[in-house]
Design an enzyme around this catalytic site. Structure first.
Site, PDB file in Angstrom:
ATOM      1  N   ASP A 167      37.226  55.430  44.057  1.00  0.00           N
ATOM      2  CA  ASP A 167      37.063  54.123  44.701  1.00  0.00           C
ATOM      3  C   ASP A 167      38.143  53.874  45.748  1.00  0.00           C
ATOM      4  O   ASP A 167      38.189  52.813  46.352  1.00  0.00           O
ATOM      5  CB  ASP A 167      37.098  53.015  43.632  1.00  0.00           C
ATOM      6  CG  ASP A 167      36.711  51.648  44.183  1.00  0.00           C
ATOM      7  OD1 ASP A 167      35.776  51.591  45.004  1.00  0.00           O
ATOM      8  OD2 ASP A 167      37.345  50.644  43.805  1.00  0.00           O
ATOM      9  N   SER A 191      33.541  45.929  47.135  1.00  0.00           N
ATOM     10  CA  SER A 191      32.610  46.968  46.703  1.00  0.00           C
ATOM     11  C   SER A 191      31.442  46.305  45.979  1.00  0.00           C
ATOM     12  O   SER A 191      31.648  45.463  45.104  1.00  0.00           O
ATOM     13  CB  SER A 191      33.308  47.950  45.763  1.00  0.00           C
ATOM     14  OG  SER A 191      34.421  48.541  46.395  1.00  0.00           O
ATOM     15  N   GLN A 241      28.818  54.613  47.617  1.00  0.00           N
ATOM     16  CA  GLN A 241      29.176  53.213  47.422  1.00  0.00           C
ATOM     17  C   GLN A 241      28.714  52.387  48.620  1.00  0.00           C
ATOM     18  O   GLN A 241      28.869  52.805  49.769  1.00  0.00           O
ATOM     19  CB  GLN A 241      30.690  53.045  47.266  1.00  0.00           C
ATOM     20  CG  GLN A 241      31.119  51.609  46.976  1.00  0.00           C
ATOM     21  CD  GLN A 241      32.623  51.446  46.856  1.00  0.00           C
ATOM     22  OE1 GLN A 241      33.275  50.981  47.782  1.00  0.00           O
ATOM     23  NE2 GLN A 241      33.175  51.830  45.702  1.00  0.00           N
TER      24      GLN A 241
END
Length: 251
Positions: A167, A191, A241
Protein backbone atom coordinates in the site's frame (compact mmCIF):
# COMPACT_ATOMS: atom_id res chain seq x y z
CA UNK A 1 0.56 8.89 9.52
CA UNK A 2 0.82 12.69 9.98
CA UNK A 3 -2.91 13.04 9.22
CA UNK A 4 -3.86 10.93 12.23
CA UNK A 5 -5.28 8.23 9.97
CA UNK A 6 -4.19 4.61 10.19
CA UNK A 7 -1.97 3.62 7.26
CA UNK A 8 -4.05 1.35 5.03
CA UNK A 9 -1.22 -1.14 4.62
CA UNK A 10 -1.20 -1.67 8.38
CA UNK A 11 -4.85 -2.74 8.36
CA UNK A 12 -4.31 -5.00 5.34
CA UNK A 13 -1.33 -6.67 7.03
CA UNK A 14 -3.24 -7.14 10.29
CA UNK A 15 -6.08 -8.80 8.39
CA UNK A 16 -3.58 -11.13 6.69
CA UNK A 17 -2.14 -12.14 10.07
CA UNK A 18 -5.59 -12.70 11.59
CA UNK A 19 -6.84 -14.78 8.65
CA UNK A 20 -3.61 -16.81 8.50
CA UNK A 21 -4.07 -17.79 12.15
CA UNK A 22 -7.27 -19.69 11.21
CA UNK A 23 -5.75 -21.99 8.56
CA UNK A 24 -3.24 -24.82 8.83
CA UNK A 25 0.52 -24.27 8.45
CA UNK A 26 0.47 -26.07 5.09
CA UNK A 27 -1.61 -23.29 3.51
CA UNK A 28 -0.35 -19.83 2.58
CA UNK A 29 -2.27 -16.77 1.35
CA UNK A 30 -2.28 -16.35 -2.41
CA UNK A 31 -4.72 -13.43 -2.70
CA UNK A 32 -6.66 -10.83 -0.74
CA UNK A 33 -9.34 -8.47 -2.04
CA UNK A 34 -10.69 -5.76 0.22
CA UNK A 35 -12.41 -2.39 0.53
CA UNK A 36 -11.49 0.53 2.75
CA UNK A 37 -14.81 1.62 4.25
CA UNK A 38 -13.86 4.35 6.72
CA UNK A 39 -10.65 6.15 7.72
CA UNK A 40 -8.89 4.46 10.63
CA UNK A 41 -8.07 6.51 13.74
CA UNK A 42 -4.53 6.04 15.09
CA UNK A 43 -5.77 6.72 18.62
CA UNK A 44 -8.37 3.93 18.59
CA UNK A 45 -7.74 0.16 18.91
CA UNK A 46 -8.55 -2.08 15.94
CA UNK A 47 -10.60 -5.24 16.43
CA UNK A 48 -10.36 -8.03 13.84
CA UNK A 49 -13.07 -10.60 13.10
CA UNK A 50 -12.47 -13.64 10.88
CA UNK A 51 -15.21 -15.83 9.37
CA UNK A 52 -14.45 -19.26 7.93
CA UNK A 53 -16.41 -19.26 4.68
CA UNK A 54 -14.77 -22.18 2.84
CA UNK A 55 -12.36 -25.04 3.54
CA UNK A 56 -11.72 -27.19 0.48
CA UNK A 57 -9.18 -29.84 -0.43
CA UNK A 58 -6.72 -27.31 -1.88
CA UNK A 59 -8.11 -23.88 -1.03
CA UNK A 60 -9.54 -22.07 1.99
CA UNK A 61 -11.29 -18.70 2.13
CA UNK A 62 -11.72 -16.33 5.03
CA UNK A 63 -13.76 -13.16 5.37
CA UNK A 64 -11.96 -10.74 7.67
CA UNK A 65 -13.09 -7.34 8.88
CA UNK A 66 -11.32 -4.64 10.87
CA UNK A 67 -13.44 -2.59 13.28
CA UNK A 68 -13.09 0.62 15.26
CA UNK A 69 -15.79 1.82 17.65
CA UNK A 70 -17.94 -1.10 16.49
CA UNK A 71 -17.93 -0.03 12.82
CA UNK A 72 -15.99 -1.74 10.01
CA UNK A 73 -13.13 0.26 8.52
CA UNK A 74 -11.88 -2.48 6.16
CA UNK A 75 -13.54 -5.62 4.79
CA UNK A 76 -11.77 -8.31 2.79
CA UNK A 77 -11.78 -11.91 1.63
CA UNK A 78 -8.48 -13.79 1.70
CA UNK A 79 -7.78 -17.05 -0.11
CA UNK A 80 -5.23 -19.68 0.93
CA UNK A 81 -3.78 -22.62 -0.99
CA UNK A 82 -1.72 -25.72 -0.38
CA UNK A 83 1.78 -25.75 -1.82
CA UNK A 84 0.95 -27.38 -5.16
CA UNK A 85 3.20 -27.97 -8.21
CA UNK A 86 2.09 -26.61 -11.58
CA UNK A 87 2.83 -24.38 -14.58
CA UNK A 88 5.18 -21.48 -13.99
CA UNK A 89 6.17 -18.30 -15.83
CA UNK A 90 6.47 -14.59 -15.05
CA UNK A 91 6.90 -11.20 -16.66
CA UNK A 92 10.55 -10.13 -16.48
CA UNK A 93 11.68 -7.36 -14.17
CA UNK A 94 12.53 -4.13 -16.02
CA UNK A 95 16.12 -2.98 -16.05
CA UNK A 96 16.60 -0.17 -13.54
CA UNK A 97 19.52 1.20 -11.50
CA UNK A 98 20.40 -0.73 -8.34
CA UNK A 99 19.07 0.74 -5.07
CA UNK A 100 22.57 1.90 -4.11
CA UNK A 101 22.58 4.06 -7.26
CA UNK A 102 19.22 5.71 -6.49
CA UNK A 103 18.82 8.72 -4.20
CA UNK A 104 17.28 7.99 -0.81
CA UNK A 105 14.31 9.94 0.52
CA UNK A 106 16.68 11.65 2.96
CA UNK A 107 18.89 12.81 0.09
CA UNK A 108 15.85 14.03 -1.87
CA UNK A 109 14.13 15.82 1.00
CA UNK A 110 17.03 17.17 3.03
CA UNK A 111 15.65 18.93 6.10
CA UNK A 112 12.09 17.90 5.22
CA UNK A 113 13.04 14.23 5.71
CA UNK A 114 11.69 14.42 9.28
CA UNK A 115 8.26 13.69 7.76
CA UNK A 116 9.43 10.15 6.87
CA UNK A 117 12.04 9.54 9.55
CA UNK A 118 9.79 7.23 11.56
CA UNK A 119 8.44 5.26 8.61
CA UNK A 120 9.26 1.53 8.89
CA UNK A 121 9.71 1.45 5.09
CA UNK A 122 12.77 2.74 3.28
CA UNK A 123 11.93 3.93 -0.25
CA UNK A 124 14.10 4.98 -3.18
CA UNK A 125 12.27 6.26 -6.26
CA UNK A 126 14.06 5.42 -9.50
CA UNK A 127 12.43 8.38 -11.29
CA UNK A 128 12.54 10.71 -8.29
CA UNK A 129 9.92 10.99 -5.57
CA UNK A 130 6.85 13.22 -5.75
CA UNK A 131 7.07 14.35 -2.13
CA UNK A 132 7.40 18.06 -2.92
CA UNK A 133 7.13 18.29 -6.72
CA UNK A 134 6.77 16.05 -9.76
CA UNK A 135 10.15 15.77 -11.51
CA UNK A 136 8.85 13.54 -14.30
CA UNK A 137 5.13 13.47 -15.19
CA UNK A 138 4.54 9.89 -16.28
CA UNK A 139 1.97 7.17 -15.56
CA UNK A 140 4.62 4.64 -14.51
CA UNK A 141 7.24 4.49 -11.80
CA UNK A 142 9.66 2.10 -10.15
CA UNK A 143 10.59 2.25 -6.47
CA UNK A 144 13.00 0.21 -4.38
CA UNK A 145 11.44 -0.67 -1.00
CA UNK A 146 12.42 -2.60 2.10
CA UNK A 147 11.47 -2.82 5.76
CA UNK A 148 14.13 -0.91 7.72
CA UNK A 149 14.35 -3.37 10.63
CA UNK A 150 15.57 -6.94 10.33
CA UNK A 151 12.64 -9.38 10.61
CA UNK A 152 12.45 -12.95 11.86
CA UNK A 153 12.67 -15.72 9.28
CA UNK A 154 9.00 -16.78 9.49
CA UNK A 155 7.62 -16.71 5.90
CA UNK A 156 4.15 -15.79 7.23
CA UNK A 157 5.61 -12.64 8.78
CA UNK A 158 7.21 -11.63 5.49
CA UNK A 159 3.95 -12.21 3.58
CA UNK A 160 2.19 -9.88 6.01
CA UNK A 161 5.02 -7.35 5.73
CA UNK A 162 4.76 -7.53 1.94
CA UNK A 163 1.04 -6.75 2.24
CA UNK A 164 1.96 -3.78 4.44
CA UNK A 165 4.45 -2.50 1.86
CA UNK A 166 2.06 -3.04 -1.06
CA UNK A 167 0.00 0.00 0.00
CA UNK A 168 3.10 2.22 -0.02
CA UNK A 169 3.61 4.33 -3.20
CA UNK A 170 0.94 2.41 -5.18
CA UNK A 171 -1.16 5.61 -5.36
CA UNK A 172 1.64 7.64 -6.89
CA UNK A 173 1.37 6.75 -10.61
CA UNK A 174 -2.07 8.42 -10.75
CA UNK A 175 -0.71 11.55 -9.07
CA UNK A 176 2.52 11.57 -11.08
CA UNK A 177 0.66 11.22 -14.40
CA UNK A 178 -1.38 14.33 -13.56
CA UNK A 179 1.54 16.40 -12.29
CA UNK A 180 0.32 16.26 -8.68
CA UNK A 181 2.77 15.97 -5.77
CA UNK A 182 1.97 15.08 -2.17
CA UNK A 183 2.46 18.76 -1.33
CA UNK A 184 -0.09 19.98 -3.89
CA UNK A 185 -2.40 22.46 -2.18
CA UNK A 186 -5.87 21.07 -1.53
CA UNK A 187 -5.00 17.47 -2.44
CA UNK A 188 -7.40 14.96 -0.92
CA UNK A 189 -6.62 11.30 -1.50
CA UNK A 190 -7.74 7.97 -0.07
CA UNK A 191 -7.44 4.32 -1.00
CA UNK A 192 -10.82 2.89 -2.02
CA UNK A 193 -9.90 -0.77 -2.34
CA UNK A 194 -6.87 -3.03 -2.39
CA UNK A 195 -5.97 -6.38 -3.90
CA UNK A 196 -2.75 -8.35 -3.58
CA UNK A 197 -1.70 -11.67 -5.06
CA UNK A 198 1.30 -13.46 -3.54
CA UNK A 199 3.22 -15.48 -6.14
CA UNK A 200 6.47 -16.43 -4.41
CA UNK A 201 7.99 -15.96 -0.97
CA UNK A 202 10.52 -13.18 -0.40
CA UNK A 203 12.11 -11.31 2.47
CA UNK A 204 10.47 -7.94 3.06
CA UNK A 205 13.58 -6.63 4.83
CA UNK A 206 15.66 -6.93 1.65
CA UNK A 207 15.37 -4.64 -1.36
CA UNK A 208 12.28 -5.22 -3.50
CA UNK A 209 11.41 -3.37 -6.71
CA UNK A 210 7.85 -2.04 -6.88
CA UNK A 211 6.95 -1.37 -10.52
CA UNK A 212 3.63 0.49 -10.76
CA UNK A 213 1.49 2.15 -13.40
CA UNK A 214 -1.79 3.99 -13.72
CA UNK A 215 -3.73 3.00 -16.85
CA UNK A 216 -6.42 5.65 -16.29
CA UNK A 217 -7.88 8.31 -14.01
CA UNK A 218 -11.31 9.90 -14.27
CA UNK A 219 -14.09 11.26 -12.09
CA UNK A 220 -11.84 11.88 -9.09
CA UNK A 221 -10.62 8.27 -9.14
CA UNK A 222 -7.38 6.72 -10.32
CA UNK A 223 -6.54 3.10 -11.09
CA UNK A 224 -3.11 1.74 -10.18
CA UNK A 225 -1.52 -1.65 -10.69
CA UNK A 226 1.85 -2.92 -9.53
CA UNK A 227 4.32 -5.79 -9.60
CA UNK A 228 6.85 -6.49 -6.85
CA UNK A 229 10.16 -8.18 -7.68
CA UNK A 230 13.11 -9.41 -5.66
CA UNK A 231 16.45 -7.87 -6.46
CA UNK A 232 17.25 -11.06 -8.36
CA UNK A 233 14.24 -10.60 -10.65
CA UNK A 234 11.67 -12.99 -9.17
CA UNK A 235 8.08 -11.73 -9.35
CA UNK A 236 6.77 -12.15 -5.80
CA UNK A 237 3.47 -10.24 -5.82
CA UNK A 238 0.98 -8.30 -7.93
CA UNK A 239 -1.16 -5.44 -6.63
CA UNK A 240 -4.18 -3.43 -7.78
CA UNK A 241 -5.74 -0.42 -6.10
CA UNK A 242 -8.21 2.32 -7.01
CA UNK A 243 -7.89 5.62 -5.20
CA UNK A 244 -9.87 8.79 -4.74
CA UNK A 245 -7.74 11.80 -5.71
CA UNK A 246 -9.14 15.33 -5.79
CA UNK A 247 -7.48 18.72 -6.09
CA UNK A 248 -9.01 22.17 -6.68
CA UNK A 249 -7.21 22.40 -10.04
CA UNK A 250 -9.21 19.45 -11.42
CA UNK A 251 -12.59 20.24 -9.83
Amino acid sequence: MPSGRVFGGQVVAQCVVAATATVGPDRAPHSLHGYFLRPGDVDEPITLAVERIHDGRSFARRRVQAYQRGEPIFSAIASFQDHDPGMEHQMPMPEVPAPEEVASAEEELGGAFALLRHSPIEARHVHGGIYLEVPDARATQATWLRIRSRLDDDPALHRAALAYMSDFTIQEPTLRANGVSWRTKGLRSASLDHAIWWHRDARADEWLLYVAESPTSRGGRGMNTGRIYTRGGELVASVAQEIMARTPAFN
